[in-house]
Design an enzyme around this catalytic site. Structure first.
Site, PDB file in Angstrom:
ATOM      1  N   HIS B 166      44.241  63.078  65.218  1.00  0.00           N
ATOM      2  CA  HIS B 166      43.998  61.649  65.078  1.00  0.00           C
ATOM      3  C   HIS B 166      42.995  61.276  66.152  1.00  0.00           C
ATOM      4  O   HIS B 166      43.232  61.503  67.337  1.00  0.00           O
ATOM      5  CB  HIS B 166      45.296  60.843  65.261  1.00  0.00           C
ATOM      6  CG  HIS B 166      45.086  59.376  65.106  1.00  0.00           C
ATOM      7  ND1 HIS B 166      45.340  58.697  63.944  1.00  0.00           N
ATOM      8  CD2 HIS B 166      44.592  58.459  65.969  1.00  0.00           C
ATOM      9  CE1 HIS B 166      45.033  57.421  64.096  1.00  0.00           C
ATOM     10  NE2 HIS B 166      44.578  57.250  65.323  1.00  0.00           N
ATOM     11  N   CYS B 167      41.859  60.749  65.750  1.00  0.00           N
ATOM     12  CA  CYS B 167      40.796  60.449  66.718  1.00  0.00           C
ATOM     13  C   CYS B 167      40.703  58.950  66.963  1.00  0.00           C
ATOM     14  O   CYS B 167      40.268  58.206  66.076  1.00  0.00           O
ATOM     15  CB  CYS B 167      39.460  60.976  66.191  1.00  0.00           C
ATOM     16  SG  CYS B 167      38.117  60.761  67.370  1.00  0.00           S
ATOM     17  N   PRO B 168      41.098  58.471  68.129  1.00  0.00           N
ATOM     18  CA  PRO B 168      40.999  57.027  68.386  1.00  0.00           C
ATOM     19  C   PRO B 168      39.550  56.557  68.471  1.00  0.00           C
ATOM     20  O   PRO B 168      39.264  55.397  68.184  1.00  0.00           O
ATOM     21  CB  PRO B 168      41.700  56.855  69.743  1.00  0.00           C
ATOM     22  CG  PRO B 168      41.779  58.202  70.345  1.00  0.00           C
ATOM     23  CD  PRO B 168      41.668  59.208  69.263  1.00  0.00           C
ATOM     24  N   GLY B 171      38.786  55.776  65.114  1.00  0.00           N
ATOM     25  CA  GLY B 171      39.784  54.864  64.555  1.00  0.00           C
ATOM     26  C   GLY B 171      40.423  55.362  63.279  1.00  0.00           C
ATOM     27  O   GLY B 171      40.734  54.582  62.383  1.00  0.00           O
TER      28      GLY B 171
END
Lengths: 158, 337
Positions: B166-168, B171
């Site tokens: 999951h890549c912040p 987003g």
């Protein structure tokens, strides 16, 4: 959508859903989309083993064709990359084309083979490609016609 | 018994989506719940490139060649395009099991266990893929046995196929459907940052010949590139390694296919050579999203004593796109290949 509602209304007079049988994915060859060809025992008296196996094998071959990595998929990938993937907005991918073919095939199979036996196949795409759902209907014996929710024409009696 | 049918209003799939994702533009854009860092990414890229084009490009175009701003602009547009594509795409979310599916699974498990009632379902199922035993875990949230390489993202509360991470910064989750966009984004961003950094240094050097080094440095606001260059180039290098060995970040971090686990441990998904692995990851087929706006959610028909849930019809209304010139060109050229 109006067609389906009309057919479901027909169904309510003629048949009721007994149960659903789920043919699971076969992961023995990796993450490629394949369904198990093992025959579910609940369908023993409803349909011949060979017919269902044939349907599943044909579906498996369609999915293999959709996921094949070869000349066309490379060209599609390179073209998409070169256009910063904008080309996907105006072009149908090969996968989508094959999915349409599969959808047509399932409808045809439902019309010819499954509906006359009181069964209904649901396109695996509707279930996230996890399962091939086979719905089993019981004829309540009123009009003598078998259920087929996707057909606009009357289906033949079992 | 007479059935009374009550038709509930039709809803698009994304409107009844059970995960934590947010949807925009009538379901065409799908992002994670927390998008603050994504806007930060966008601002950083826009500000850095804006400063570069404003302060450095004129000088460089005059002193060296006007092609420099052109290449910069092309790279910038490619970076923004791939970033938006990564952030807005469905990463390959697996829809949750329908109640019938979940019930069927539990029934099968009860039969296998030889008991009924209160014992919880077993958490794993084993399958042999290319000679390697892989454990498929049961997801209690989605009520499915996760396919190989899928994982449940706790932030988005979904199972995602071929889950990478999951890549912040973008987003969104990075999974089967948007991994290639993510890789193109970080690769092009590496080129862009190296490009900007190199020409900023060039500008400083050329300027310092006229006004002295310290003055030139003071006049250049874009040296901030220095730190981002190393982290982004490093990340690109890491993902290049992952692609060439056909692994996900998730598998690499867990050491799933590491030979340290056992000497017979190997990656069953690898095609055996780097070129095929790269082509498969970047140019492989792209399955359509389950959450596409055009797919209508099931019409739930509530009947007295009978509940017909599930989709009717089985036919799938895939959004139609015209058989354009591109498509015909591809078909022609590939029939020749």
């Amino acid at each position: 959508m109006a067609t389906e509602f009309h057919n479901l209304q027909e169904m309510q007079h003629c048949a009721s859903l007994v149960t659903k049988v789920f043919i699971q994915r076969d992961y023995s060859e990796g993450t490629v989309c394949r369904f198990q060809t093992k025959f579910p025992s609940e369908l023993n008296n409803r349909i011949e083993r060979t017919l269902l196996e044939e349907t599943v094998k044909t579906l498996n071959s369609y999915y293999m064709e959709a996921e094949k990595i070869g000349g066309q998929s490379y060209m599609e990938g390179c073209l998409a990359c070169a256009t910063a993937y904008i080309v996907f907005l105006c072009m149908e991918t090969r996968y989508e084309k094959v999915l349409k073919k599969i959808s047509g095939y399932i409808q045809e199979q439902n019309e010819k083979i499954y509906a006359p036996r009181g069964l209904l196949l649901t396109d695996p795409v509707e279930r996230g490609m996890r399962v091939l759902e086979v719905s089993i209907f019981e004829d309540q014996g009123s009009a003598g016609s078998s259920p087929s929710s996707t057909l606009s024409s009357d289906s033949s009696a079992r | 018994m007479k059935m009374v049918l009550k038709k509930t209003p039709k809803k698009r799939k994304w409107e009844t989506f059970p995960g934590r994702n947010k949807f925009y533009c009538d379901g065409r854009i799908m992002m994670a719940k927390q998008t603050g860092v994504f806007y930060l990414t966008l601002v950083l890229i826009l500000v850095t490139c804006g400063l570069f084009f404003t302060f450095d490009c004129w000088f460089l175009a005059e002193q060296l060649t006007p092609i420099i701003p052109v290449i910069g602009a092309v790279l910038f547009l490619f970076v923004i395009g791939t970033l938006l594509r990564t952030s807005f795409s469905d990463p390959g979310v697996l829809p949750r099991a329908t109640p019938d599916e979940a019930a069927d699974l539990e029934r099968q498990i009860d039969v296998a266990n030889g008991s009924t009632g209160y014992r919880p379902p077993p958490r794993t199922k084993e399958v042999v893929i290319n000679g390697q035993t892989v454990k498929l875990k049961y997801c209690f949230t989605c009520k499915i046995f996760r396919p190989p390489r899928a994982s449940h993202c706790s932030l988005c509360d979904n199972c995602v196929e071929r889950f990478d991470h999951h890549c912040p910064w973008v987003g969104n989750c990075v999974g089967k459907r948007n991994y290639r966009f993510f890789y193109m984004f970080i690769l092009s961003l590496s080129f862009l940052t190296v490009f900007i950094f190199a020409f900023v240094i060039t500008h400083i050097i050329l300027n310092s010949q006229r006004i002295g080094f310290l003055s030139a440095l003071k006049d250049s606001p874009v040296v901030v590139c220095f730190f981002s260059v190393w982290s982004i180039v490093g990340l690109s290098g890491f993902h290049t390694y992952l692609i060439s060995s056909n692994q996900t970040t998730n598998e690499d971090i867990k050491g799933s296919w590491s030979s340290k686990r056992s000497k017979d441990n190997y990656n069953p998904y690898s095609y055996g050579n780097i070129f095929t692995n790269c082509c498969a990851a970047l140019c492989g087929p792209l399955p359509p999203s389950e959450q596409v706006a055009a797919i209508w959610a099931s019409i739930c028909m509530h009947a007295c004593g009978h509940r017909l849930s599930g989709s009717f019809p089985p036919t799938l209304p895939i959004p139609h796109r015209p058989e354009g010139a591109f498509s015909l060109f591809l078909q022609f050229s590939c029939s020749v290949l």
